[in-house]
Design an enzyme around this catalytic site. Structure first.
Site, mmCIF file in Angstrom:
data_model
loop_
_atom_site.group_PDB
_atom_site.id
_atom_site.type_symbol
_atom_site.label_atom_id
_atom_site.label_comp_id
_atom_site.label_asym_id
_atom_site.label_seq_id
_atom_site.Cartn_x
_atom_site.Cartn_y
_atom_site.Cartn_z
ATOM 1 N N LYS A 116 50.559 -20.239 -159.305
ATOM 2 C CA LYS A 116 51.305 -19.738 -160.576
ATOM 3 C C LYS A 116 50.882 -18.262 -160.975
ATOM 4 O O LYS A 116 49.686 -18.242 -161.249
ATOM 5 C CB LYS A 116 51.350 -20.877 -161.796
ATOM 6 C CG LYS A 116 51.656 -22.033 -161.321
ATOM 7 C CD LYS A 116 51.652 -23.105 -162.589
ATOM 8 C CE LYS A 116 52.502 -24.270 -162.185
ATOM 9 N NZ LYS A 116 52.365 -25.493 -163.385
HETATM 10 C C1 LIG Z 1 51.551 -28.689 -164.606
HETATM 11 C C2 LIG Z 1 52.341 -28.145 -163.687
HETATM 12 O O1 LIG Z 1 51.865 -27.211 -162.721
HETATM 13 C C3 LIG Z 1 53.679 -28.585 -163.402
HETATM 14 C C4 LIG Z 1 54.653 -27.424 -163.272
HETATM 15 O O2 LIG Z 1 54.713 -26.387 -163.999
HETATM 16 O O3 LIG Z 1 55.639 -27.736 -162.272
#
Ligand SMILES: CC(=O)CC(=O)O
Length: 246
Positions: A116
């Site tokens: 992310k």
């Molecule tokens: C907590 C996470 O990682 C879930 C998501 O954002 O998809």
């Protein structure tokens, strides 16, 4: 704080945990997924062994709107998922993810190893008939996806099965000296899934090269189609599928 207190802390910072304790329950989680054929060499490059691309040469580009996410908040996400196999079993490798919420970035990386980064995804019905996803990274547009709004109704049970497919992340956490401390493939399966609506239709995707959000490294060669669905579901803890350090 004594040692027991330290070991029972939920996450950093000790003074106020960054995210709630999983499982995370998502209400009205809205997905827009465009599946397309891409370059097999680029796909192989993006997939870490021992995962294998599933041979379809396809990639799924996703937008996900999460208005009500326990322990995390309200946010939107966008990214790339590649259908793979692990020891012959089908799974999806989560290759890139961009979102606009700090608890979900921190918890997602620290617990499950989601790839992310902070960015600005947005999913809307654009004036007035087009489901439209955009992704901006540092104010630069890097992805646009479009699909007609709720075109063809999809089977909700089949959609729930697809949502429950095993997902795999490459979790990488360096040690204090920079050497790898955690290098794992982490798997998880979404559960307690209630699909509230699901649709398919034609879709188009524009990907623009950006060094910090390299979505265009998996170029569009042909379209398979678009899917749009809304579901309630739970993200439980994950499990280690493969440990690169053992
Ligand atoms: C907590 C996470 O990682 C879930 C998501 O954002 O998809």
């Amino acid at each position: 704080m004594n040692q027991k207190d330290v070991l029972s802390l939920q996450s950093m910072p000790a003074a106020s945990a960054s995210y709630g304790r999983p499982p995370c329950r998502f209400i009205n989680r809205e997905f827009f997924i465009i599946t397309y054929e891409s370059d097999p060499t680029a796909i192989r490059q993006a997939v870490p062994e021992p995962l294998q691309p599933d041979g379809s040469n396809t990639v799924s580009y996703e937008w996900i709107k999460m208005p009500d996410s326990s322990g995390l908040g309200s946010y939107e996400e966008s990214g790339i998922v590649i259908p793979c196999t692990f020891q012959g079993e089908p799974c999806n490798f989560v290759a890139q993810m961009y979102l606009d919420n700090a608890p979900a970035i921190l918890g997602g990386r620290e617990i499950w190893g989601f790839p992310k980064k902070w960015a600005k995804p947005h999913l809307i019905v654009e004036d007035t008939e087009t489901l439209t996803g955009t992704l901006h990274y540092n104010h630069v547009l890097v992805a646009t996806g479009t699909m007609p709004f709720k075109y063809n109704i999809l089977d909700e049970q089949e959609t729930a099965k697809a949502i429950a497919k095993t997902q795999v992340n490459l979790k990488l956490i360096p040690d204090v000296d920079g050497t790898p401390k955690i290098a794992q493939l982490v798997a998880y399966n979404l559960d307690n899934i209630t699909v509230k609506g699901a649709w398919s239709g034609p879709a188009r995707l524009s990907l623009i090269p950006h060094v910090n959000a390299p979505v265009a490294d998996l170029p569009v060669q042909a379209y398979v189609g678009g899917k749009h669905f809304i579901a309630d579901l739970t993200l439980p803890y994950g499990r280690v599928l493969y440990d690169y350090l053992q």
